[in-house]
Write a protein that holds these residues in place. Structure first.
Motif, short mmCIF file in Angstrom:
data_model
loop_
_atom_site.label_atom_id
_atom_site.label_comp_id
_atom_site.label_asym_id
_atom_site.label_seq_id
_atom_site.Cartn_x
_atom_site.Cartn_y
_atom_site.Cartn_z
N THR A 1 0.86 -1.18 0.00
CA THR A 1 0.00 0.00 0.00
C THR A 1 0.90 1.23 0.00
O THR A 1 1.77 1.36 0.84
N PHE B 1 1.28 5.23 0.26
CA PHE B 1 0.58 6.42 0.75
C PHE B 1 1.53 7.61 0.62
O PHE B 1 2.30 7.91 1.52
N GLN C 1 -7.41 1.39 -6.82
CA GLN C 1 -8.35 0.27 -6.67
C GLN C 1 -8.10 -0.88 -7.64
O GLN C 1 -8.89 -1.80 -7.75
N ASN D 1 -8.07 2.26 -3.07
CA ASN D 1 -8.95 3.26 -3.66
C ASN D 1 -8.87 4.55 -2.83
O ASN D 1 -9.80 4.91 -2.10
N ASP D 2 -7.73 5.22 -2.96
CA ASP D 2 -7.44 6.41 -2.15
C ASP D 2 -7.13 7.57 -3.09
O ASP D 2 -6.07 7.59 -3.74
N LYS E 1 -5.93 10.34 -2.59
CA LYS E 1 -4.67 11.01 -2.28
C LYS E 1 -3.51 10.48 -3.12
O LYS E 1 -2.48 11.14 -3.24
#
Length: 301
Positions: A7, A9, A205, A269-270, A272
């Motif tokens: 993941t 970020f 996603q 599904n972010d 950012k």
């Protein structure tokens, strides 16, 4: 088959001009005729670039982009077309900017033809027929488009037909807002290759992917460097292509076959992540470490 799941970020923004998923490369069709694909747009979008995959390292690419009044008829029936955009003899390592960008409306019939080569011979990059794809997260199906002529000679003006049951010919189509991946760095007979996988562009996603091909046998393992920018710095192990310090380092256990291994990341599904730019390079370990070519991601929809 080997997969990595991570993941990511980050909130590093970038301009998005990125590609539609393509089917996996199967074989090259060499002829004086040009192949491609067509589809009905499932949503509105903007086409910003085109590129023909050059598996045979021919060096020159040729493309033609169309908006058709209707679905092209099955071969041997045909319709006459004139391209919205055409380019020939362009370095196949480069994405061809579509200028001005082409605005596509939902329901439009869009076609693209493309091959590497020149007026004497073309090399079409074949993938599976009836290929599923998506644009800005909306699914659709690609079908084979054919022109029984060399687009270098006629500048894309001619007649096209459909052959829905047969191989799609792969042309990368870059769309504003879609996730994209770009290969960079010089290749050689001894340089491992870290290449984008056209079936897995980096989109939130969905699964994004690339493939590591060690080139030489005896690869015991590899280390994947993930940076935020491109660089070009000579080292005793080859050219460093990602910025230091890396954002992350991932270990790829071996042995790694000379045919290569897939590397996959599941992207959440972010929103950012939209616009995040990441650069990847591998260090392949044999009797020593050898740096690969690199892949750059721009995460999109």
């Amino acid at each position: 088959m080997r997969y990595l799941f991570s993941t990511l970020f980050l909130a590093l923004c970038a301009s998005l001009n990125a590609q539609l998923p393509l089917p996996k490369y199967q074989r090259t069709y060499s002829a004086s005729m040009t192949r491609g694909y067509y589809f009905q747009a499932p949503t509105s979008f903007v086409i910003t670039g085109l590129q023909v995959p050059d598996e045979k390292k021919i060096g020159k690419q040729n493309v033609a982009l169309y908006r058709m009044a209707k679905r092209p008829p099955a071969y041997s029936q045909s319709i006459s077309v004139k391209p919205l955009f055409f380019a020939a003899g362009v370095d196949s390592a480069k994405v061809i900017p579509v200028l001005p960008p082409v605005i596509v409306q939902k329901g439009d019939w869009i076609g693209v033809l493309g091959a590497c080569g020149d007026a004497s011979r073309l090399y079409n990059s074949y993938g599976a027929p009836k290929a599923p794809s998506r644009v800005l997260g909306v699914p659709f199906t690609m079908y084979r488009l054919v022109m029984q002529a060399n687009i270098v000679g006629n500048k894309g003006v001619g007649k096209v037909s459909s052959e829905d049951a047969y191989n799609v010919s792969r042309v990368r189509m870059y769309v504003r807002g879609q996730g994209a991946a770009y290969a960079y760095g010089k290749t050689s007979a001894t340089t491992p290759e870290l290449m984008p996988n056209d079936s897995f562009p980096p989109s939130i996603q969905f699964v994004g992917g690339m493939d590591l091909k060690p080139i030489v046998s005896g690869a015991k393992a590899a280390v994947l460097l993930i940076g935020k920018n491109r660089v070009s710095a000579p080292t005793p192990f080859g050219t460093l292509l990602v910025s230091l310090p890396p954002f992350a380092i991932l270990f790829l256990p071996g042995p790694i076959p000379s045919t290569g291994v897939p590397i996959r990341f599941t992207l959440p599904n972010d929103p950012k992540l939209l616009g995040v730019r990441l650069d990847f390079q591998a260090a392949v370990v044999t009797t020593t470490a050898v740096l690969s070519t690199a892949t750059e991601w721009i995460i999109g929809k």
